[in-house]
Design an enzyme around this catalytic site. Sequence first.
Site, short mmCIF file in Angstrom:
data_model
loop_
_atom_site.label_atom_id
_atom_site.label_comp_id
_atom_site.label_asym_id
_atom_site.label_seq_id
_atom_site.Cartn_x
_atom_site.Cartn_y
_atom_site.Cartn_z
N VAL A 88 -39.06 94.68 -37.42
CA VAL A 88 -38.50 95.99 -37.08
C VAL A 88 -39.46 96.70 -36.13
O VAL A 88 -40.65 96.81 -36.42
CB VAL A 88 -38.25 96.82 -38.35
CG1 VAL A 88 -37.82 98.24 -38.00
CG2 VAL A 88 -37.19 96.15 -39.21
N GLU A 179 -64.23 91.15 -55.83
CA GLU A 179 -63.64 89.85 -56.15
C GLU A 179 -64.17 88.77 -55.20
O GLU A 179 -64.53 87.67 -55.62
CB GLU A 179 -62.11 89.92 -56.04
CG GLU A 179 -61.46 90.65 -57.20
CD GLU A 179 -60.03 91.13 -56.92
OE1 GLU A 179 -59.45 91.76 -57.81
OE2 GLU A 179 -59.51 90.88 -55.83
C1 LIG Z 1 -56.38 91.63 -50.72
C2 LIG Z 1 -55.57 92.61 -51.52
C3 LIG Z 1 -55.70 92.64 -52.90
C4 LIG Z 1 -54.95 93.52 -53.66
N1 LIG Z 1 -55.12 93.52 -55.02
C5 LIG Z 1 -54.34 94.32 -55.77
C6 LIG Z 1 -54.42 94.26 -57.19
O1 LIG Z 1 -55.20 93.50 -57.77
N2 LIG Z 1 -53.59 95.08 -57.91
C7 LIG Z 1 -52.72 95.93 -57.29
O2 LIG Z 1 -51.97 96.63 -57.98
N3 LIG Z 1 -52.63 96.01 -55.96
C8 LIG Z 1 -53.41 95.22 -55.18
N4 LIG Z 1 -53.31 95.29 -53.82
C9 LIG Z 1 -52.43 96.29 -53.21
C10 LIG Z 1 -50.99 95.84 -53.24
O3 LIG Z 1 -50.90 94.53 -52.76
C11 LIG Z 1 -50.17 96.80 -52.40
O4 LIG Z 1 -50.29 98.08 -52.95
C12 LIG Z 1 -48.71 96.39 -52.37
O5 LIG Z 1 -48.58 95.14 -51.77
C13 LIG Z 1 -47.89 97.42 -51.61
O6 LIG Z 1 -46.55 96.98 -51.57
P1 LIG Z 1 -45.62 97.36 -50.34
O7 LIG Z 1 -44.28 96.86 -50.67
O8 LIG Z 1 -45.80 98.78 -49.99
O9 LIG Z 1 -46.24 96.54 -49.10
P2 LIG Z 1 -46.50 94.99 -48.94
O10 LIG Z 1 -46.52 94.30 -50.24
O11 LIG Z 1 -47.70 94.91 -48.07
O12 LIG Z 1 -45.23 94.47 -48.15
C14 LIG Z 1 -44.94 94.89 -46.84
C15 LIG Z 1 -43.95 93.89 -46.25
O13 LIG Z 1 -43.43 94.43 -45.07
C16 LIG Z 1 -43.37 93.44 -44.08
N5 LIG Z 1 -43.42 94.13 -42.78
C17 LIG Z 1 -44.40 94.93 -42.32
N6 LIG Z 1 -44.07 95.42 -41.11
C18 LIG Z 1 -42.85 94.92 -40.81
C19 LIG Z 1 -41.99 95.07 -39.69
N7 LIG Z 1 -42.31 95.85 -38.66
N8 LIG Z 1 -40.81 94.41 -39.70
C20 LIG Z 1 -40.47 93.61 -40.75
N9 LIG Z 1 -41.25 93.44 -41.83
C21 LIG Z 1 -42.43 94.10 -41.87
C22 LIG Z 1 -44.58 92.58 -44.35
O14 LIG Z 1 -44.42 91.27 -43.80
C23 LIG Z 1 -44.62 92.58 -45.87
O15 LIG Z 1 -43.89 91.50 -46.41
C24 LIG Z 1 -54.06 94.41 -53.02
C25 LIG Z 1 -53.92 94.38 -51.64
C26 LIG Z 1 -54.66 93.49 -50.88
C27 LIG Z 1 -54.50 93.44 -49.39
#
Ligand SMILES: Cc1cc2nc3c(=O)[nH]c(=O)nc-3n(C[C@H](O)[C@H](O)[C@H](O)COP(=O)(O)OP(=O)(O)OC[C@H]3O[C@@H](n4cnc5c(N)ncnc54)[C@H](O)[C@@H]3O)c2cc1C
Length: 451
Positions: A88, A179
Amino acid sequence: MHVRPHEAVEPVLHRVVIVGGGFGGLYAAQALKRAPVRVTVVDRRNFHLFQPLLYQVATGGLSPGEIASPLRGVLNRQSNTYVLLGEVTDIDPDMRRVRLSDGTLSYDTLILAAGGQHHYFGNPQWEALAPGLKTIEDATEIRGRIFLAFEAAEREPDPAVRRAWLTFVIVGAGPTGVELAGALSEIANHTLKRDFRTIDSREARIVVIEGADRVLPPYTADLSAKAAAALERLGVQVRTGALVTSIEPDAVTVRVGANDERIPARTVVWAAGVQASPLGRVLADRAGATLDRAGRVMVEADCSIAGHPEIFVIGDLACFTHQTGTPLPGVAPVAMQQGRYVARLIQQRLVGGGAAPFRYRDKGSMAVIGRHAAVADIAGLRFNGSLAWLTWLFVHLMYLVEFDNRLLVLTEWAWNYVTWNRGARLITGRTKELSPRRRGDTEKTRDSEAR
Ligand SMILES: Cc1cc2nc3c(=O)[nH]c(=O)nc-3n(C[C@H](O)[C@H](O)[C@H](O)COP(=O)(O)OP(=O)(O)OC[C@H]3O[C@@H](n4cnc5c(N)ncnc54)[C@H](O)[C@@H]3O)c2cc1C
């Protein structure tokens, strides 16, 4: 080109477009399983990624496929749901359309759950030298750098350069930094200890740099102190109150108080800053949404944006302050609960109803440092050591999206526990660019000297 799934197929159904199949997007889509709506999940990746276990891929403990699940597979039993692979790039709130790099998609309700990305605090040039950990590619890049550093050290005749190859700097002592540091210590002290002939992997130096005055700043002071003690037992050096002022290919400079310290190091991992997806900026420009300093979209109490009740923003891209006055943390449970909440709200609106404001139920937080070393703060109960470690293992297994992955990860963990092995320690991808000769200071290797 107009992408098909909606109006062409079921013009009468309410169209919900979900951008992002991460925690927020996927849980919203699953909660709409039985709703009389047409759901389209658009993601630029064809898989849901379990980011909490990325560090295990980055350190060779797990393989990428074990922590990622194809979105089509996860959602294939939901007959009201389409999955589209696409990026997007723009949103037109007036026309109720999202623009993809190769088409457009119309919606009645939009859920933006595009997550975040790394933030280098105004130093984007650091990214190439200190990759962050957010995607599978990041994890395999970091894995390559870590194991290549040991290879380079094995061939390096100059002791100072060898020392720099064996020094690993992690910027940021939040859960990911801690970690990574614990896993690196295990690699150096156990996994690799018999693998090399000219170096002793146990001589590796692992340094964690943290700007705050303690590790794991979001945790209580006593749990931070326990985490710091566990890191110390693993031989990890922690510099708190330290700010990175420069990153070069062969060194990191940090400022502690008025003093600068230059740490010769060839491998640096960024586990410090996070900022929201650029789609937040798009929403600000197109729909007048307000952003916070991290680029997150300020949302209303029902997770919609002001003036656009049909646009919801959830997860890491959203800044929700209505519960405590401060933003909810960027963690998976917030995204999951917001995803379920907006799914319920959409269904209630369809029958003319509304919903109470979103409320986050905080079940606690945990961080793992190493074997039998973790800290947990669950329902006001703070504990550490083996119990916290076992709880961490159990919770992470349970939240992995598919049963196959749970089984695979459990088997891998059991095997790694018994053998101290990390079977996925592959150096892949940009090996030419990363080769010791290109990155090393000398063309003379120990090998060539010996001959
Ligand atoms: C290394 C790491 C370790 C973590 N450890 C923990 C933990 O132990 N416990 C915990 O609770 N949280 C943890 N987190 C945080 C947690 O992963 C995030 O809070 C969570 O993933 C947020 O969910 P979300 O749906 O907002 O985004 P995300 O899970 O990041 O998903 C976003 C999605 O949007 C897609 N996307 C982005 N831009 C576009 C676009 N322009 N067009 C189409 N698709 C798009 C991406 O491909 C992705 O699939 C960690 C994060 C990281 C990076």
